[in-house]
Write a protein that holds these residues in place. Structure first.
Motif, mmCIF file in Angstrom:
data_model
loop_
_atom_site.group_PDB
_atom_site.id
_atom_site.type_symbol
_atom_site.label_atom_id
_atom_site.label_comp_id
_atom_site.label_asym_id
_atom_site.label_seq_id
_atom_site.Cartn_x
_atom_site.Cartn_y
_atom_site.Cartn_z
ATOM 1 N N LEU A 192 32.552 -28.023 -24.458
ATOM 2 C CA LEU A 192 31.369 -28.889 -24.514
ATOM 3 C C LEU A 192 30.309 -28.405 -23.527
ATOM 4 N N GLY A 193 30.762 -28.016 -22.337
ATOM 5 C CA GLY A 193 29.826 -27.527 -21.333
ATOM 6 C C GLY A 193 29.097 -26.279 -21.785
ATOM 7 N N ARG A 194 29.827 -25.362 -22.449
ATOM 8 C CA ARG A 194 29.186 -24.134 -22.940
ATOM 9 C C ARG A 194 28.143 -24.455 -24.000
ATOM 10 N N LEU A 195 28.465 -25.369 -24.913
ATOM 11 C CA LEU A 195 27.494 -25.738 -25.944
ATOM 12 C C LEU A 195 26.215 -26.287 -25.326
ATOM 13 N N GLY A 196 26.378 -27.197 -24.360
ATOM 14 C CA GLY A 196 25.205 -27.768 -23.710
ATOM 15 C C GLY A 196 24.422 -26.732 -22.936
ATOM 16 N N ARG A 197 25.128 -25.864 -22.228
ATOM 17 C CA ARG A 197 24.471 -24.832 -21.423
ATOM 18 C C ARG A 197 23.716 -23.835 -22.290
ATOM 19 N N ASP A 198 24.241 -23.570 -23.493
ATOM 20 C CA ASP A 198 23.599 -22.609 -24.396
ATOM 21 C C ASP A 198 22.498 -23.230 -25.246
ATOM 22 N N GLY A 199 22.187 -24.492 -24.991
ATOM 23 C CA GLY A 199 21.073 -25.137 -25.683
ATOM 24 C C GLY A 199 21.446 -25.928 -26.917
ATOM 25 N N HIS A 200 22.743 -26.005 -27.246
ATOM 26 C CA HIS A 200 23.175 -26.758 -28.429
ATOM 27 C C HIS A 200 23.557 -28.182 -28.007
ATOM 28 N N VAL A 201 22.581 -28.897 -27.434
ATOM 29 C CA VAL A 201 22.874 -30.176 -26.798
ATOM 30 C C VAL A 201 23.393 -31.200 -27.794
ATOM 31 N N MET A 202 22.736 -31.310 -28.950
ATOM 32 C CA MET A 202 23.154 -32.325 -29.911
ATOM 33 C C MET A 202 24.475 -31.973 -30.587
ATOM 34 N N ARG A 203 24.755 -30.686 -30.743
ATOM 35 C CA ARG A 203 26.079 -30.295 -31.243
ATOM 36 C C ARG A 203 27.149 -30.696 -30.231
ATOM 37 N N ALA A 204 26.859 -30.442 -28.949
ATOM 38 C CA ALA A 204 27.795 -30.833 -27.896
ATOM 39 C C ALA A 204 27.964 -32.348 -27.867
ATOM 40 N N TYR A 205 26.889 -33.065 -28.082
ATOM 41 C CA TYR A 205 26.940 -34.529 -28.038
ATOM 42 C C TYR A 205 27.735 -35.073 -29.219
ATOM 43 N N ALA A 206 27.617 -34.411 -30.368
ATOM 44 C CA ALA A 206 28.411 -34.817 -31.532
ATOM 45 C C ALA A 206 29.899 -34.596 -31.260
ATOM 46 N N ALA A 207 30.232 -33.444 -30.664
ATOM 47 C CA ALA A 207 31.625 -33.166 -30.327
ATOM 48 C C ALA A 207 32.127 -34.138 -29.274
ATOM 49 N N PHE A 208 31.262 -34.473 -28.340
ATOM 50 C CA PHE A 208 31.588 -35.453 -27.301
ATOM 51 C C PHE A 208 31.873 -36.816 -27.926
ATOM 52 N N GLY A 209 31.029 -37.217 -28.872
ATOM 53 C CA GLY A 209 31.248 -38.492 -29.561
ATOM 54 C C GLY A 209 32.555 -38.501 -30.326
ATOM 55 N N GLY A 210 32.861 -37.397 -31.015
ATOM 56 C CA GLY A 210 34.118 -37.309 -31.745
ATOM 57 C C GLY A 210 35.321 -37.370 -30.822
ATOM 58 N N MET A 211 35.188 -36.796 -29.630
ATOM 59 C CA MET A 211 36.285 -36.785 -28.662
ATOM 60 C C MET A 211 36.646 -38.195 -28.202
ATOM 61 N N THR A 212 35.664 -39.097 -28.177
ATOM 62 C CA THR A 212 35.913 -40.447 -27.681
ATOM 63 C C THR A 212 36.495 -41.375 -28.747
ATOM 64 N N LEU A 213 36.560 -40.908 -29.995
ATOM 65 C CA LEU A 213 37.097 -41.746 -31.069
ATOM 66 C C LEU A 213 38.595 -41.496 -31.226
#
Length: 296
Positions: free
Chosen positions: A140-161
């Protein structure tokens, strides 16, 4: 009742309701005070409930763009809220990154606590470097760092379900969610210009994604390491806690590791990562019982 509380670098939106011993609720990454909307009315029959938007999130704007966001600073924000209301001590419940802030209060401000519940802190830095939980957060950190913030946020949301839809689990599905999110935010911005309505809860949380994925995730999950010696010596009553459906998630093992190393029993809540949203009545009963157990 809502108030603005000024702290160094930010103006905090704070909401207070109910009567009884003070209970401060601290939200996790991307969330705000309304994460607890379903349980505040239930808790307010027993407690004076205080919830807030953490610095830089939702209705709590930075007053300086380079203001720090580390756990110790945000524990100071929580103390400033207690000071604002003239409260010497309070119970605290923190979820996810909010749990790390609660933990930092246990370490740095034990005299301000009646008791603290540290619910599923993502302290993956305490786990082995090759652990699956740590690798998931690193991705998730790599996605956010590489500029794919909303992709990382989607993965983050899926992780919490507890049982996420398949679209949240694949890179292509996350990219599709990210594209749709950008469209929703753009359309919402245009609508608000016309109607002058304030953003709804979901829009606020989506707008928090940049701060969550680019700054908070590394600051909380990798740069911060709790002082275990200070935790062992603290005078504040506290406990780690996890959901009964959270086994295998990145925020489950760290809570149990803290429990084992420090000899503090880990309490169990209903459901998974956000029981206050999915099981409000059961959550309220569980939290109330734990907090009552802290009292001498």
């Amino acid at each position: 009742m809502s108030d603005a509380v000024m702290v160094p670098g930010a103006r905090l939106h704070v909401e207070r309701t109910g009567d009884g011993p003070p209970l401060l609720l601290i939200s996790g990454g991307g969330g705000d005070a309304d994460m607890y909307a379903d349980v505040i009315p239930l808790l307010a029959g027993t407690f004076t409930v205080i919830a807030y938007d953490r610095r830089g999130n939702s209705r709590s704007p930075f007053t300086h763009p380079d203001a720090p966001i580390d756990p110790a600073t945000q524990a100071g924000d929580a103390v400033a809220i207690l000071d604002h209301y003239g409260l010497e001590r309070a119970c605290v419940f923190g979820n996810s990154s909010g749990a790390i802030i609660a933990l930092e209060m246990v370490i740095g401000h034990p005299d301000r606590l009646l008791g603290a519940v540290v619910h599923e802190p993502p302290l993956v830095q305490l786990l082995p470097a090759d652990s699956a939980e740590r690798r998931e957060i690193e991705r998730l950190g790599r996605l956010g760092r590489d500029g794919h913030v909303m992709r990382a946020y989607a993965a983050f949301g899926g992780m919490t379900l507890p049982d996420p839809p398949r679209i949240f689990l694949s890179p292509s599905g996350q990219a599709l969610i990210a594209a749709a999110t950008h469209l929703v935010l753009a359309a919402g911005g245009l609508t608000r210009k016309i109607t002058r309505r304030e953003p709804d809860v979901m829009t606020r949380q989506l707008r928090n994604a940049e701060l969550t994925m680019r700054r908070e995730l590394p600051a909380f999950c990798f740069d911060y390491r709790p002082d275990l010696a200070a935790l062992a010596a603290t005078t504040a009553p506290w406990c780690p806690a996890t959901g009964r459906d959270s086994a295998g998630k990145p925020y489950y093992a760290p809570a149990h590791l803290l429990s084992e190393r420090l000899g503090v029993p880990c309490q169990e809540f209903p459901g998974g990562h956000v029981p206050f949203m999915r099981h409000p009545e059961e959550f309220t009963a569980t939290l109330t019982k734990i907090l009552e157990g802290f009292q001498p």
